[in-house]
Enzyme design. Structure first.
Site, mmCIF file in Angstrom:
data_model
loop_
_atom_site.group_PDB
_atom_site.id
_atom_site.type_symbol
_atom_site.label_atom_id
_atom_site.label_comp_id
_atom_site.label_asym_id
_atom_site.label_seq_id
_atom_site.Cartn_x
_atom_site.Cartn_y
_atom_site.Cartn_z
ATOM 1 N N ASP A 142 19.448 70.861 5.181
ATOM 2 C CA ASP A 142 18.083 71.359 5.015
ATOM 3 C C ASP A 142 17.330 71.441 6.334
ATOM 4 O O ASP A 142 16.407 72.243 6.472
ATOM 5 C CB ASP A 142 17.295 70.589 3.952
ATOM 6 C CG ASP A 142 17.254 69.108 4.179
ATOM 7 O OD1 ASP A 142 17.935 68.614 5.095
ATOM 8 O OD2 ASP A 142 16.527 68.429 3.435
HETATM 9 C C1 LAN Z 1 16.814 60.838 6.696
HETATM 10 C C2 LAN Z 1 15.756 61.605 7.365
HETATM 11 C C3 LAN Z 1 15.733 63.071 7.055
HETATM 12 C C4 LAN Z 1 16.223 63.373 5.678
HETATM 13 C C5 LAN Z 1 15.850 64.771 5.167
HETATM 14 C C6 LAN Z 1 16.246 65.896 6.109
HETATM 15 C C7 LAN Z 1 14.332 64.855 5.000
HETATM 16 C C8 LAN Z 1 16.479 64.991 3.796
HETATM 17 O O1 LAN Z 1 16.068 66.181 3.214
HETATM 18 C C9 LAN Z 1 17.979 64.786 3.840
HETATM 19 C C10 LAN Z 1 18.310 63.362 4.285
HETATM 20 C C11 LAN Z 1 17.710 62.974 5.637
HETATM 21 C C12 LAN Z 1 18.556 63.616 6.719
HETATM 22 C C13 LAN Z 1 17.745 61.473 5.877
HETATM 23 C C14 LAN Z 1 18.848 60.673 5.303
HETATM 24 C C15 LAN Z 1 18.731 59.133 5.416
HETATM 25 C C16 LAN Z 1 18.109 58.688 6.731
HETATM 26 C C17 LAN Z 1 18.977 59.161 7.851
HETATM 27 C C18 LAN Z 1 16.710 59.342 6.800
HETATM 28 C C19 LAN Z 1 15.796 58.947 5.661
HETATM 29 C C20 LAN Z 1 16.153 58.701 8.044
HETATM 30 C C21 LAN Z 1 16.664 57.242 7.984
HETATM 31 C C22 LAN Z 1 17.788 57.194 6.928
HETATM 32 C C23 LAN Z 1 18.920 56.250 7.361
HETATM 33 C C24 LAN Z 1 19.958 56.140 6.285
HETATM 34 C C25 LAN Z 1 18.305 54.895 7.693
HETATM 35 C C26 LAN Z 1 19.269 53.804 8.030
HETATM 36 C C27 LAN Z 1 19.547 53.006 6.851
HETATM 37 C C28 LAN Z 1 20.728 52.883 6.272
HETATM 38 C C29 LAN Z 1 20.784 52.444 4.874
HETATM 39 C C30 LAN Z 1 21.992 53.189 6.968
#
Ligand code: LAN
Length: 737
Positions: free
Chosen positions: A462
């Site tokens: 996305d």
């Molecule tokens: C994110 C940030 C962006 C987010 C969007 C693009 C908004 C979404 O549409 C798809 C998933 C995604 C890329 C996403 C996935 C999970 C993330 C990377 C996070 C929320 C930012 C932090 C999180 C990550 C998993 C945090 C670390 C924690 C763990 C449990 C490993």
């Protein structure tokens, strides 16, 4: 380093008056911290105060009229856009606080402490701000949450407690006594979740025997699907899960703990209700405090972990272990090099750093990790925090472009869209990661957009779609105003990536394709997080891909047209199948139903369906309308994400939820049926606007893995601008949008 955000402490910068303002902001936050638990990114705004005061916007005088007219709304939009433009960096992106989770910072501090570089990386100013942050986010009951707005958990509390102790806070301080009381009254820190047990073991205040095994040999399983077991190979896991368990199993395999010292000895006494030496470690493996237990283990895990626990006796020190550890290190170096030592996220960043140090404390790799620690730190009036990513640069910039362009008020901003354009161009990923991709389980990236920066470089479905939409909008605007369009091949590469993301169910997942089955979730050992094992199709990702492909097709009707038609058909099918009976969609990446409904509806509308001609769209609109509140707005609590039931926020409505709802209604064409609810919503947004054009930071908006919340500081500007901009054009000027 385009888009890189780091805070540098410089005591010479700033006037006495500015310093006094900073101190006042900090005091205000602390005084109010149990009511408004979220900081407002005011220190960032202060950096741009010169620009902001030069632009000085005079909000229209007199009360907001009962019936809004186009001129009045345009005035508010001008204020909003010109304020927001002031926050833009010279490289074209919008910086902002991406904190929220409370469990990330402790891992960093434990790693820096263990590797002996804490004093090198953290100046006294860093330390002071870290302490401010931890003090500010202690809950009234003495504990700490998983995230800044959450109730206390053992994970949050024990991790924050040891962090404070590493920073030298005495166990006799009142805040520490209160935290300890919280811990002890729930059975002690041995009831922390598995990731907490891991970090305590690294610090040397918990036995590795108290952990369920993180068997490194899983990396040696056959990967091929034909073996059956290949479906459980970590290469098929969601990349975040895979990338966290990778270094975790290395550290586990190495049983690496901090050297015994006065602090670790003291902590062994402080954290547990029974003497450390009498602890039943085997018995602690599956005990978790009820406050933390979001995803309890199914029985099959108990069996599996028991077997692997026993197997450790054989595997430890074996030839197989050595092979597995080498294999893991190979993947760690690959990940480090391909992200320029930022790594995919905050958890594997610090664990990879630790692994590089364990492999060789004098290694180049370890040294290269150090400067990239700052990419994850952010300072706001509540103190210094570790962010959930190295920022949300590209994501926010793509939305900001779409929002500002939607207003049609292009003359309000000057060079803002041109600058954003160059940022978007500079952040597209133009090269694949090192080959061979398949050896490292990597999806293609060439043509994709990342969430943060090109240096980070992991492609996302996305983010690619939002980046593409923004780039297409800019390509259609006058060149002298926004700069020249990206070359055709850049657009084609991105579409190639988007098409590659389609899964067998028709939907799109986040970074990769769905590579295994949902049933693997029974192996989710985290206890705190839901749905982490596999990368699933989501309504947000799928809808973003649909709208991006539709926008692309308008400019390039000939390019891969039949593939695009087919892809859209399947994606539509997916969106329809996951709509809930009540007409809503559940949001996985922001709070929550209001967010996902906007995506669900946008996806269907892009394919020609509307409120008037489509039952699914209509049903969703009915759902959204039903949630509008007295004050004209919408306000959804983060509990929606956890409980998967729409949960109203206490108090005022939320400007971000209101904007999403308004966008959903307009996208569907509902305003042509009955504009009244839209007038009320727009009025609410206007009433909430501050006199400088900003909007207040309300409750936390982002989420991941069902249970952990994350801040999107830019949303409070982007979405009200977008919603009011469309409202002015679609509702008040009756333009076709
Ligand atoms: C994110 C940030 C962006 C987010 C969007 C693009 C908004 C979404 O549409 C798809 C998933 C995604 C890329 C996403 C996935 C999970 C993330 C990377 C996070 C929320 C930012 C932090 C999180 C990550 C998993 C945090 C670390 C924690 C763990 C449990 C490993």
């Amino acid at each position: 380093h385009c888009g890189r955000q780091i805070w540098i402490y410089d005591e010479k910068v700033g006037s006495a008056a500015e310093r006094a303002t900073v101190e006042q902001l900090r005091k205000d936050f602390t005084a109010n911290r149990h009511q408004q638990r979220h900081s407002s990114d005011e220190l960032l705004r202060l950096q741009f105060s010169d620009k902001i005061s030069k632009k000085r916007w005079n909000p229209p005088s007199g009360p907001v009229p009962e019936k809004l007219d186009e001129k009045r709304v345009a005035e508010h939009l001008k204020g909003a856009i010109s304020f927001y433009e002031c926050l833009q960096q010279d490289d074209g992106h919008w910086p902002g606080d991406y904190g929220g989770p409370m469990f990330l910072f402790p891992g960093l501090i434990i790693t820096l402490y263990m590797t002996g570089v804490l004093d090198q990386v953290f100046t006294p100013a860093h330390k002071e701000e870290s302490l401010r942050y931890l003090r500010n986010h202690q809950n009234e009951d003495g504990g700490f949450g998983l995230h800044i707005e959450g109730g206390s958990t053992m994970f949050g509390t024990s991790m924050s407690y040891v962090t404070l102790r590493i920073f030298g806070v005495s166990p006799d301080e009142e805040m520490m006594i209160r935290a300890r009381t919280w811990i002890h009254s729930r059975g002690g820190a041995n009831t922390v979740t598995s990731w907490g047990k891991f970090w305590l073991a690294v610090l040397g205040v918990f036995s590795w025997d108290g952990l369920n095994p993180l068997t490194p040999e899983m990396w040696l399983l056959p990967h091929s699907k034909w073996t059956g077991i290949g479906y459980a190979h970590p290469g098929r896991f969601w990349c975040h899960c895979r990338m966290v368990y990778l270094p975790m199993s290395y550290v586990y395999g190495a049983r690496a703990s901090c050297k015994d010292n006065a602090l670790t000895r003291a902590l062994r006494e402080e954290l547990y209700p029974v003497p450390y030496d009498t602890m039943d470690w085997n018995g602690t493996r599956n005990i978790v405090a009820k406050e933390d237990l979001f995803y309890p283990h199914p029985f099959i895990q108990d069996v599996l972990w028991w077997i692997l626990y026993k197997a450790e006796n054989v595997l430890m020190g074996s030839w197989l272990r050595k092979k597995a550890m080498e294999e893991i290190m190979k993947h760690i170096h690959y990940e480090d090099e391909n992200t320029r030592y930022i790594d995919i996220g905050p958890v594997n960043k610090v664990m990879n750093m630790l692994c590089c140090w364990l492999e060789d404390p004098n290694s180049e790799a370890f040294k290269k990790h150090i400067p990239r620690v700052y990419d994850y730190l952010w300072v706001a009036e509540d103190g210094l925090k570790m962010q959930g990513y190295n920022g949300s640069q590209l994501w926010d910039t793509s939305f900001a472009v779409q929002a500002i362009a939607a207003s049609g008020l292009l003359d309000v901003s000057t060079s803002c869209l041109a600058k954003a354009h160059s940022f978007i161009e500079a952040s597209q990923v133009v090269e694949e990661a090192q080959q061979p991709l398949s050896d490292y389980y990597r999806h293609i990236s060439k043509g994709a957009w990342p969430f943060s920066t090109r240096d980070h470089g992991w492609p996302i479905s996305d983010c690619s779609s939002e980046g593409l939409k923004a780039a297409l909008i800019l390509a259609n605007l006058p060149e002298e105003k926004v700069g020249s369009p990206l070359s055709d091949s850049r657009f084609f590469d991105c579409v190639n990536v988007i098409l590659s993301y389609q899964n067998f169910d028709g939907g799109m997942a986040t970074y990769e394709n769905t590579r295994s089955f949902h049933c693997l979730e029974v192996l989710n050992p985290s206890e705190t997080f839901g749905d982490i094992i596999v990368d699933y199709s989501y309504v947000e990702c799928t809808s973003a891909c649909i709208t991006a492909l539709c926008a692309f097709r308008e400019r390039y009707p000939e390019h891969r047209s039949s593939e695009i038609v087919e892809s859209l058909r399947r994606a539509e099918g997916f969106i329809r199948t996951i709509q809930r009976k009540d007409g809503s969609w559940y949001g996985s990446w922001a709070v929550c139903f209001t967010y996902a409904c906007w995506f669900g509806v946008s996806g269907l509308v892009a394919l020609g369906h509307t409120y008037q001609n489509d039952k699914a769209v209509k049903q969703c609109i009915m759902f959204v309308l039903d949630k509008q509140r007295e004050d004209g707005g919408w306000g959804e609590s983060y509990l929606s994400c956890e409980k998967k039931v729409y949960s109203q926020l206490a108090g005022d409505s939320h400007v971000v939820n209101t904007a999403w709802a308004l966008l959903t209604l307009m996208t569907s064409g509902y305003h042509k049926v009955d504009p009244k609810p839209l007038h009320r919503a727009a009025k609410y947004l206007i009433l909430k606007q501050s006199t400088n054009g900003d909007w207040p930071q309300q409750h936390i908006s982002g989420v991941f893995n069902r249970n952990c919340m994350i801040t999107y500081a830019n949303y409070r500007n982007i979405f009200p601008i977008w919603a009011l901009g469309l409202y002015r054009r679609a509702v008040l000027l009756a333009e076709d949008i």
